[in-house]
Design a protein around this motif. Structure first.
Motif, PDB file in Angstrom:
ATOM      1  N   UNK A 252       0.860  -1.182   0.000  1.00  0.00           N
ATOM      2  CA  UNK A 252       0.000   0.000   0.000  1.00  0.00           C
ATOM      3  C   UNK A 252       0.897   1.233   0.000  1.00  0.00           C
ATOM      4  N   UNK A 253       0.779   2.079  -1.039  1.00  0.00           N
ATOM      5  CA  UNK A 253       1.668   3.235  -1.163  1.00  0.00           C
ATOM      6  C   UNK A 253       0.945   4.555  -0.875  1.00  0.00           C
ATOM      7  N   UNK A 254      -0.371   4.534  -0.835  1.00  0.00           N
ATOM      8  CA  UNK A 254      -1.128   5.771  -0.624  1.00  0.00           C
ATOM      9  C   UNK A 254      -1.027   6.206   0.832  1.00  0.00           C
ATOM     10  N   UNK A 255      -0.931   7.523   1.038  1.00  0.00           N
ATOM     11  CA  UNK A 255      -0.764   8.046   2.391  1.00  0.00           C
ATOM     12  C   UNK A 255      -1.984   8.809   2.897  1.00  0.00           C
ATOM     13  N   UNK A 256      -2.858   9.243   2.000  1.00  0.00           N
ATOM     14  CA  UNK A 256      -4.023  10.028   2.405  1.00  0.00           C
ATOM     15  C   UNK A 256      -5.172   9.087   2.745  1.00  0.00           C
ATOM     16  N   UNK A 257      -5.482   8.985   4.037  1.00  0.00           N
ATOM     17  CA  UNK A 257      -6.550   8.088   4.475  1.00  0.00           C
ATOM     18  C   UNK A 257      -7.654   8.855   5.200  1.00  0.00           C
ATOM     19  N   UNK A 258      -7.868  10.109   4.802  1.00  0.00           N
ATOM     20  CA  UNK A 258      -8.946  10.897   5.395  1.00  0.00           C
ATOM     21  C   UNK A 258     -10.280  10.443   4.820  1.00  0.00           C
ATOM     22  N   UNK A 259     -11.322  10.598   5.611  1.00  0.00           N
ATOM     23  CA  UNK A 259     -12.656  10.144   5.220  1.00  0.00           C
ATOM     24  C   UNK A 259     -13.211  11.019   4.103  1.00  0.00           C
ATOM     25  N   UNK A 260     -13.765  10.379   3.098  1.00  0.00           N
ATOM     26  CA  UNK A 260     -14.401  11.093   1.987  1.00  0.00           C
ATOM     27  C   UNK A 260     -15.801  11.526   2.418  1.00  0.00           C
ATOM     28  N   UNK A 261     -15.980  12.827   2.689  1.00  0.00           N
ATOM     29  CA  UNK A 261     -17.269  13.321   3.190  1.00  0.00           C
ATOM     30  C   UNK A 261     -18.369  13.266   2.131  1.00  0.00           C
ATOM     31  N   UNK A 262     -17.994  13.116   0.867  1.00  0.00           N
ATOM     32  CA  UNK A 262     -19.000  13.007  -0.193  1.00  0.00           C
ATOM     33  C   UNK A 262     -19.338  11.551  -0.510  1.00  0.00           C
TER      34      UNK A 262
END
Length: 435
Positions: A252-262
């Motif tokens: 897993x290379x992705x670092x942005x794990x913020x919740x998608x509010x949409x």
């Protein structure tokens, strides 16, 4: 007879086994399948369709209400008798005689009436219609989220099928290895070099592998049936087989794990707040003036199916709900409480979703580490088996040690394949949560 019976049973078993059609299917085919036939999606669509149907009832806010009636009456009531005769346009001077007015003869009346009520301005109904439309939109959004979840389940079920076939392949390879070792041990036993117990240990291992293979066959059928169930297709006499083997999808290379509010489920929750606000406005609007038009066309006669007299009535009505026993006020408080509850639920659901996302990220990381460790353990056990095998061939190891090393190697390979499945499933679930 016993041999014949055994032959018949065996023949029936193989006939049923070969009667099953193996259907090859790829991951791309699974992802391109239409989900409209899935039962869970169908139920979600039915709920959305029901909300859309209920919305049709709000058309009453601008469409007229038309009723027709045909009524028969017979009376000698002075007021009713005079009025009925007047409606029939049959009043004469004799009808004004006090005796006739006070003690009229009974009179029959056949009346036909067509009434029309036309709403013009009803603000409470306007807000109710808007709230109903939002409810239908929310359920449509939930249907789309349901499709996304079913798509994830399809990916997971396909990987379960891959794992089942991979485990069967691993066990069959282990059986071949064990059978090859058994030939050597059988020769040693014939030459009196080993004891019978070592041969029996090998037979036990083969039986154990056969039992595990039978279990994987059931797992293959279960995974295939579950895929057919998700697609709502008939699985009778058919079994699916993946075209791609189970493979490690990488780190897993992705670092942005913020919740998608949409995200669609969050969007549906937030949109439902608008419906609560509109229902509060609708309750308040019940105290606003309402403007409605009405009209009627009436025909009367003293004989059935005769329409000699007629008349009409049209008008407008402006009305206010001055006081309704605090009913509307209670509705306002109810909807305000529901709004507050919905806001709290959304806040809780959003935080839970973020926690679930964080947990899914850690699951992927843990699964990735597990793949590395189990691969290392498998490679080490494979090397240990190779060393044991060489020493056994030189007469430096016992057959029990060789059997133990082979069993451990097979077990570690199965654990490695299970770790790959868990890793790939964790990534698929994380992708679903991030949509």
């Amino acid at each position: 007879m016993k041999k014949v019976f055994t032959f018949i049973i065996s023949t029936s078993f193989f006939a049923s086994a070969f009667s099953q059609q193996t259907v090859m299917i790829s991951r791309a085919e699974i992802e391109s399948k239409s989900l409209d036939e899935n039962l869970q999606v169908k139920m979600a669509k039915s709920e959305a369709s029901l909300a859309q149907t209920e919305l049709l009832g709000t058309r009453a806010m601008y469409l007229p209400n038309v009723t027709a009636s045909y009524t028969f009456t017979n009376t000698n009531n002075p007021l009713m008798a005079f009025g009925s005769k007047l409606n029939q346009e049959r009043i004469t001077m004799m009808d004004f005689n006090p005796d006739n007015l006070n003690s009229p003869k009974s009179i029959s009346n056949f009346g036909t009436k067509v009434e029309v009520q036309q709403p013009i301005i009803n603000m409470d109904a306007v807000y109710q219609k808007k709230a109903g439309q939002i409810k239908a939109d929310v359920l449509n959004i939930k249907t789309e989220r349901t499709k996304e979840y079913v798509q994830f389940e399809l990916k997971k079920a396909y990987m379960m099928l891959q794992l089942a076939y991979k485990m069967k392949e691993t066990l069959e390879n282990a059986k071949e290895t064990t059978l090859a070792n058994k030939k050597v041990i059988d020769n040693y036993f014939k030459n009196g070099m080993i004891q019978k117990s070592e041969v029996l240990y090998m037979d036990v291992r083969i039986s154990e592998i056969d039992s595990q293979i039978q279990l994987t066959d059931s797992n293959i059928k279960n995974a295939s049936d579950y895929l057919y169930f998700l697609l709502n297709e008939d699985s009778k006499d058919k079994i699916l087989k993946p075209t791609e083997p189970l493979q490690y999808n990488g780190n897993l290379v992705e670092n942005d794990f913020s919740l998608n509010t949409s995200r669609k489920d969050l969007e549906a929750y937030n949109k439902s707040l608008e419906a609560c606000i509109l229902m509060i406005k609708s309750s308040k609007a019940k105290f606003l003036p309402k403007l409605n038009a009405f009209g009627s066309w009436e025909m009367y006669d003293n004989k059935i199916v005769q329409f000699d007299a007629n008349g009409y009535l049209v008008g407008f009505q402006l009305s206010w709900n001055v006081f309704d026993g605090l009913k509307s006020k209670s509705e306002q408080e109810k909807y305000k409480s529901e709004l507050h509850k919905a806001q709290t639920e959304i806040e809780q659901y959003t935080k839970q979703s973020q926690l679930e996302l964080n947990k899914a990220v850690r699951s992927v990381q843990d699964a990735d580490s597990k793949v590395t460790f189990t691969k290392q353990a498998w490679e080490q056990s494979r090397e240990a088996y190779r060393i044991k095998k060489n020493r056994y061939d030189q007469g430096l190891e016992k057959s029990a040690d060789l059997l133990s090393a082979e069993t451990l190697m097979s077990q570690k390979e199965l654990e490695y394949q299970q770790a790959i499945f868990e890793h790939n499933t964790a990534i698929a679930y994380l992708e679903f949560l991030k949509k």
